[in-house]
Write an enzyme that holds these catalytic residues in place. Structure first.
Site, PDB file in Angstrom:
ATOM      1  N   HIS A   1      -7.745  -3.160  12.783  1.00  0.00           N
ATOM      2  CA  HIS A   1      -6.652  -3.064  11.803  1.00  0.00           C
ATOM      3  C   HIS A   1      -6.599  -4.334  10.943  1.00  0.00           C
ATOM      4  CE1 HIS A   1      -2.133  -1.902  11.155  1.00  0.00           C
ATOM      5  NE2 HIS A   1      -2.778  -2.125  10.023  1.00  0.00           N
TER       6      HIS A   1
ATOM      7  N   GLN B   1      -2.962  -0.555  19.761  1.00  0.00           N
ATOM      8  CA  GLN B   1      -3.643  -1.741  19.228  1.00  0.00           C
ATOM      9  C   GLN B   1      -3.349  -2.959  20.084  1.00  0.00           C
ATOM     10  OE1 GLN B   1      -3.760  -0.278  14.595  1.00  0.00           O
ATOM     11  NE2 GLN B   1      -2.826  -2.199  15.017  1.00  0.00           N
TER      12      GLN B   1
ATOM     13  N   ASN C   1       1.064  -5.482   0.787  1.00  0.00           N
ATOM     14  CA  ASN C   1      -0.383  -5.315   0.986  1.00  0.00           C
ATOM     15  C   ASN C   1      -0.907  -3.967   0.488  1.00  0.00           C
ATOM     16  OD1 ASN C   1       0.728  -3.737   2.967  1.00  0.00           O
ATOM     17  ND2 ASN C   1       0.138  -5.070   4.663  1.00  0.00           N
TER      18      ASN C   1
ATOM     19  N   ARG D   1      -1.534   5.233   9.846  1.00  0.00           N
ATOM     20  CA  ARG D   1      -1.276   4.901  11.248  1.00  0.00           C
ATOM     21  C   ARG D   1      -2.141   5.807  12.117  1.00  0.00           C
ATOM     22  NH1 ARG D   1       0.090   0.740   9.787  1.00  0.00           N
ATOM     23  NH2 ARG D   1       2.125  -0.271   9.945  1.00  0.00           N
TER      24      ARG D   1
HETATM   25  P1  NAP Z   1       5.587   4.488   0.750  1.00  0.00           P
HETATM   26  O1  NAP Z   1       5.591   3.856  -0.606  1.00  0.00           O
HETATM   27  O2  NAP Z   1       6.871   4.650   1.472  1.00  0.00           O
HETATM   28  O3  NAP Z   1       4.867   5.908   0.602  1.00  0.00           O
HETATM   29  C1  NAP Z   1       4.750   6.836   1.646  1.00  0.00           C
HETATM   30  C2  NAP Z   1       4.809   8.228   1.033  1.00  0.00           C
HETATM   31  O4  NAP Z   1       4.555   9.188   2.043  1.00  0.00           O
HETATM   32  C3  NAP Z   1       6.197   8.542   0.443  1.00  0.00           C
HETATM   33  O5  NAP Z   1       6.032   9.176  -0.808  1.00  0.00           O
HETATM   34  C4  NAP Z   1       6.777   9.477   1.487  1.00  0.00           C
HETATM   35  O6  NAP Z   1       7.758  10.349   0.966  1.00  0.00           O
HETATM   36  C5  NAP Z   1       5.528  10.226   1.912  1.00  0.00           C
HETATM   37  N1  NAP Z   1       5.665  10.949   3.160  1.00  0.00           N
HETATM   38  C6  NAP Z   1       6.407  10.652   4.258  1.00  0.00           C
HETATM   39  N2  NAP Z   1       6.244  11.589   5.200  1.00  0.00           N
HETATM   40  C7  NAP Z   1       5.384  12.501   4.682  1.00  0.00           C
HETATM   41  C8  NAP Z   1       4.864  13.723   5.171  1.00  0.00           C
HETATM   42  N3  NAP Z   1       5.179  14.198   6.390  1.00  0.00           N
HETATM   43  N4  NAP Z   1       4.035  14.411   4.385  1.00  0.00           N
HETATM   44  C9  NAP Z   1       3.730  13.963   3.143  1.00  0.00           C
HETATM   45  N5  NAP Z   1       4.196  12.825   2.623  1.00  0.00           N
HETATM   46  C10 NAP Z   1       5.031  12.099   3.391  1.00  0.00           C
HETATM   47  O7  NAP Z   1       4.644   3.676   1.726  1.00  0.00           O
HETATM   48  P2  NAP Z   1       3.282   2.905   1.377  1.00  0.00           P
HETATM   49  O8  NAP Z   1       3.587   1.502   1.010  1.00  0.00           O
HETATM   50  O9  NAP Z   1       2.455   3.745   0.453  1.00  0.00           O
HETATM   51  O10 NAP Z   1       2.627   2.850   2.833  1.00  0.00           O
HETATM   52  C11 NAP Z   1       2.330   4.053   3.532  1.00  0.00           C
HETATM   53  C12 NAP Z   1       1.984   3.720   4.977  1.00  0.00           C
HETATM   54  O11 NAP Z   1       0.749   3.029   5.017  1.00  0.00           O
HETATM   55  C13 NAP Z   1       2.967   2.755   5.660  1.00  0.00           C
HETATM   56  O12 NAP Z   1       4.099   3.430   6.175  1.00  0.00           O
HETATM   57  C14 NAP Z   1       2.114   2.169   6.770  1.00  0.00           C
HETATM   58  O13 NAP Z   1       2.217   2.973   7.931  1.00  0.00           O
HETATM   59  C15 NAP Z   1       0.699   2.266   6.200  1.00  0.00           C
HETATM   60  N6  NAP Z   1       0.157   0.923   5.882  1.00  0.00           N
HETATM   61  C16 NAP Z   1      -0.984   0.525   6.516  1.00  0.00           C
HETATM   62  C17 NAP Z   1      -1.509  -0.744   6.283  1.00  0.00           C
HETATM   63  C18 NAP Z   1      -2.782  -1.211   6.941  1.00  0.00           C
HETATM   64  O14 NAP Z   1      -3.026  -2.427   7.015  1.00  0.00           O
HETATM   65  N7  NAP Z   1      -3.616  -0.332   7.426  1.00  0.00           N
HETATM   66  C19 NAP Z   1      -0.844  -1.616   5.397  1.00  0.00           C
HETATM   67  C20 NAP Z   1       0.290  -1.153   4.718  1.00  0.00           C
HETATM   68  C21 NAP Z   1       0.784   0.115   4.992  1.00  0.00           C
HETATM   69  P3  NAP Z   1       9.307   9.861   0.971  1.00  0.00           P
HETATM   70  O15 NAP Z   1       9.365   8.609   0.137  1.00  0.00           O
HETATM   71  O16 NAP Z   1      10.028  11.007   0.368  1.00  0.00           O
HETATM   72  O17 NAP Z   1       9.649   9.589   2.396  1.00  0.00           O
END
Ligand code: NAP
Length: 399
Positions: free
Chosen positions: A350, A326, A158, A297
Site C-alpha cells: 500500500h 495490512q 493524495n 480498499r
Molecule cells: P471521494 O471523493 O469521496 O469519492 C468516492 C466516490 O465513490 C463518491 O462519489 C461516492 O459517492 C462513491 N461511492 C461510494 N459508495 C459507492 C458505491 N457503493 N458504488 C458506487 N460509488 C460509490 O473519495 P476519493 O478521494 O476519490 O477516494 C476514494 C477512496 O480511495 C477512499 O475512500 C480510499 O478508500 C481510497 N484511497 C486509497 C488510497 C491509496 O493510497 N491506495 C489513497 C487515497 C484514497 P458519494 O459521494 O455519494 O458517497
C-alpha cells in the site's frame, strides 16, 4: 433575488446553523469544533509505518515512525505529549497500551491502527482521530459517532498520486508489463510469450466504480488514450460540467456496468455497502478476460474470488496496492496469484497515496487540522468524516 433578500436569507441560514451548533461563513457550513477545556498538555498518539534505514536517509518520508509527520517539535513546544509507534496489533502493542489515556489519535491508512468499538471503550479521553491520508474505514465510525469522537482526514491530499498509480496499473496490466520485465531479469528473451497477451488501451471500454475525486481524475487521464468509451457507476450523476469535460457515460445498474467494461478501476470508499462487493457472483458478470484495478480498499474485493477468477481467465489481470489486512500475510493469495499464462498480477504494498509529494501534503494537512483543533477554529468541511456525534460526509454511515 434582491441583495437585501439574499442577505436576509443568509442571516436566516446563519441563525438556523447557530441553533444547530454549526458556524457559517459566506453561506458555507463550517464543521463544528470541540471545546475540550484546555488546549495544552494533551496526549497525542500516532500509529505510523516503520521507515527503517530509508527514513533515516530520506527525511521527506514524513509518514514514517522515524520522521513523525514532522510535528514533534511543534507539538512539544505547546506542551503536548507525542507518542509515535508502528506497534499496533494485540493487547501488548504500544497502540493499545497508550490509547488508554490518549486525547488525540493519528493513524494512516498505509499501516492502519484498527480502532475497533472494543478499543474505543478503553479510551475514555479520546476526542479526536486524524487520518493522515484519505480513507478512515480502519476506524469504527459508528462507535466514534456514539462516543462523540471526531474523525477527520486530509481529504484530497493524495488523490493525484493514486490516480497516477491507477493509470500505471491499467497500462502495466493491459501491456503485460510485469511478466515481460521478469523475463528480462531471468536472462530470457521470447517476445511472443509476452506479446500473446499484450494489448492497447485505445479502443477499450474503461469504467470507474466510484466517480469522486480519484475516479474523476482517472477519467480525465484516460480520455487522451482514445478509449472506445468511458463509463462510471456511482450513486449520483456527474455534474453537467464534469460530464461534459470527461465525456463519461453513467451506467446505473452495477451488473450492467461491469458487463460492459474491458477494464474496471475501483475508486469508492470501503463501507458496509462496498465490503465484499466484488465477489464470485459479480465477477461472473464481468466481460471474460477483463482487467481489474483496485487502489481503493482491499476488502471491497473478496480475495479468494479474485484469485479464482484470475485462474479461470474470467479476469486477465488484477492490480492494486490495497489489501484486506495490512501488512498482508506472506501467504495472502494476492501475492502469488497468476492468470493461466503466468502473468496478470500487478500487486504492490500500500503506497500509491504515500509518494513523497503526497506525504508533504498529508503531513501539512494533519498539522493544520491539529492547529485548528487546538485553537478551537472550525475545520475545513471536506475534511470532517465524523463531527460531534454525527456523520458529516455522505461517504460513510447509513445511506
Ligand atoms: P471521494 O471523493 O469521496 O469519492 C468516492 C466516490 O465513490 C463518491 O462519489 C461516492 O459517492 C462513491 N461511492 C461510494 N459508495 C459507492 C458505491 N457503493 N458504488 C458506487 N460509488 C460509490 O473519495 P476519493 O478521494 O476519490 O477516494 C476514494 C477512496 O480511495 C477512499 O475512500 C480510499 O478508500 C481510497 N484511497 C486509497 C488510497 C491509496 O493510497 N491506495 C489513497 C487515497 C484514497 P458519494 O459521494 O455519494 O458517497
Amino acid at each position: 433575488m434582491s441583495v437585501l433578500s439574499a442577505s436576509a436569507s443568509a442571516l436566516k441560514r446563519n441563525i438556523v446553523a447557530a441553533a444547530r451548533g454549526q458556524r457559517m461563513l459566506n453561506g458555507r457550513t463550517l464543521a463544528p469544533t470541540v471545546n475540550h477545556g484546555s488546549s495544552a498538555g494533551l496526549k497525542v498518539l500516532a500509529v505510523l509505518y516503520k521507515g527503517g534505514e530509508a527514513a533515516k536517509q530520506e527525511p521527506r518520508l514524513l509518514g514514517s515512525v522515524e520522521n513523525q509527520l514532522g510535528i514533534r517539535e511543534w507539538l512539544e513546544a505547546q506542551g503536548h505529549e507525542y507518542i509515535v509507534t508502528d506497534s499496533k496489533e494485540g493487547p501488548d502493542s504500544v497502540f493499545q497500551k497508550e490509547l488508554k489515556d490518549t486525547d488525540i489519535l493519528i493513524t494512516t491508512p498505509f499501516h492502519p491502527g484498527y480502532l475497533t468499538r472494543e478499543l474505543i471503550k478503553t479510551a475514555p479521553r479520546l476526542k479526536l482521530c486524524v487520518t493522515a491520508g484519505v480513507g478512515s474505514d480502519h476506524i469504527d465510525l459508528d462507535a466514534a459517532v456514539e462516543r462523540e469522537i471526531q474523525v477527520l482526514e486530509v481529504t484530497g491530499s493524495n488523490v493525484v498520486s493514486v490516480a497516477e498509480h491507477v493509470m500505471m496499473s491499467i497500462l502495466l496490466l493491459v501491456h503485460n508489463f510485469v511478466p515481460a520485465h521478469e523475463m528480462i531479469e531471468r536472462g530470457e528473451w521470447q517476445v511472443s510469450d509476452i506479446a500473446r497477451n499484450a494489448f492497447d488501451l485505445e479502443g477499450k471500454v474503461i469504467g470507474t466504480l466510484g466517480a469522486g475525486r480519484i475516479g474523476r481524475l482517472v477519467l480525465e487521464r484516460l480520455k487522451p488514450f482514445n478509449p472506445k468509451e468511458l463509463l462510471y457507476y456511482d450513486y449520483a450523476p456527474l455534474s453537467a460540467e464534469n460530464a461534459e469535460k470527461l465525456g463519461a457515460r453513467r451506467v446505473e445498474d452495477l451488473k450492467e456496468f461491469v458487463s460492459q467494461c474491458d477494464i474496471i478501476t475501483i475508486n469508492a470508499p470501503l463501507h458496509e455497502g462496498t465490503r465484499g462487493l466484488v465477489n464470485a457472483d459479480l465477477l461472473s458478470h464481468f466481460k471474460p478476460g477483463a482487467w481489474l484495478v483496485n487502489t481503493a480498499r482491499g476488502a471491497i474485493c473478496v480475495a479468494e474470488d479474485v484469485a479464482a477468477a484470475l485462474k479461470t481467465g474470467q479476469l486477465n489481470g488484477y492490480a492494486g496496492d490495497v489489501w484486506n489486512v495490512q501488512p498482508a500475510p506472506r501467504d495472502h493469495p494476492w501475492r502469488h496469484m497468476k492468470n493461466h499464462l503466468g502473468g496478470g498480477n500487478g500487486m504492490v504494498p500500500h503506497y500509491s497515496g504515500t509518494t513523497l509529494d503526497a506525504q508533504a501534503r498529508y503531513a501539512a494537512g494533519t498539522k493544520e487540522i491539529l492547529e485548528r483543533y487546538f485553537e478551537g477554529k472550525a475545520q475545513e468541511p471536506a475534511n470532517v468524516i465524523v463531527g460531534l456525534g454525527k456523520y458529516e460526509t455522505k461517504s460513510y454511515g447509513q445511506r
